[in-house]
Design an enzyme around this catalytic site. Sequence first.
Site, mmCIF file in Angstrom:
data_model
loop_
_atom_site.group_PDB
_atom_site.id
_atom_site.type_symbol
_atom_site.label_atom_id
_atom_site.label_comp_id
_atom_site.label_asym_id
_atom_site.label_seq_id
_atom_site.Cartn_x
_atom_site.Cartn_y
_atom_site.Cartn_z
ATOM 1 N N CYS A 40 0.812 -1.220 0.000
ATOM 2 C CA CYS A 40 0.000 0.000 0.000
ATOM 3 C C CYS A 40 0.845 1.269 0.000
ATOM 4 C CB CYS A 40 -0.963 0.003 1.182
ATOM 5 S SG CYS A 40 -0.181 -0.024 2.825
ATOM 6 N N HIS A 96 -2.133 0.530 7.152
ATOM 7 C CA HIS A 96 -2.574 0.591 5.756
ATOM 8 C C HIS A 96 -2.820 2.045 5.377
ATOM 9 C CE1 HIS A 96 -4.187 -0.949 2.025
ATOM 10 N NE2 HIS A 96 -5.280 -0.222 2.172
ATOM 11 N N HIS A 108 -6.358 1.857 -3.567
ATOM 12 C CA HIS A 108 -5.311 1.325 -2.692
ATOM 13 C C HIS A 108 -4.873 -0.048 -3.150
ATOM 14 C CE1 HIS A 108 -8.247 -1.157 -0.153
ATOM 15 N NE2 HIS A 108 -8.987 -0.530 -1.046
#
Length: 137
Positions: A40, A96, A108
């Site tokens: 990510c 994240h 993402h």
Amino acid sequence: MRIKTCRSVAPSRVKQMLIYANRFVGMQYRKHPPRLEIDCSQFTRMVFAKIGVKLPRTSGEQAELGTMVSLEELRPGDLIFYHIPDRNPIEGSVGHVAIYAGKGRMVHCLPTSNVFLTYLNKPYWKAKYLFAKRLLD
């Protein structure tokens, strides 16, 4: 040069960045040989680099940048941070990062190395939301 506060970027540049990010939606980031995977924070780093903004390597380091914004104040290009207990059991820790894409969606990359366009209001993401930051003005 890394940004510590909001950096002025023309709205057209943010749009260009999001068009670039959305090109990867549905793609799996693996090539053989050699096997190449992206996570990510590497994804956000690559997308922001497209408009000349250098981000640090990890989601935790990226979370230290910019100005806090509420979910109601989100603008395309803002970063959204989540706590993922499976990756980091420390309560409240960043695990994240995603880029707000507008219209209640984020773009993402997940550990499976797939790039997704996901609605923020999905129960899984709502439960793991920590905060959002604006890096671009």
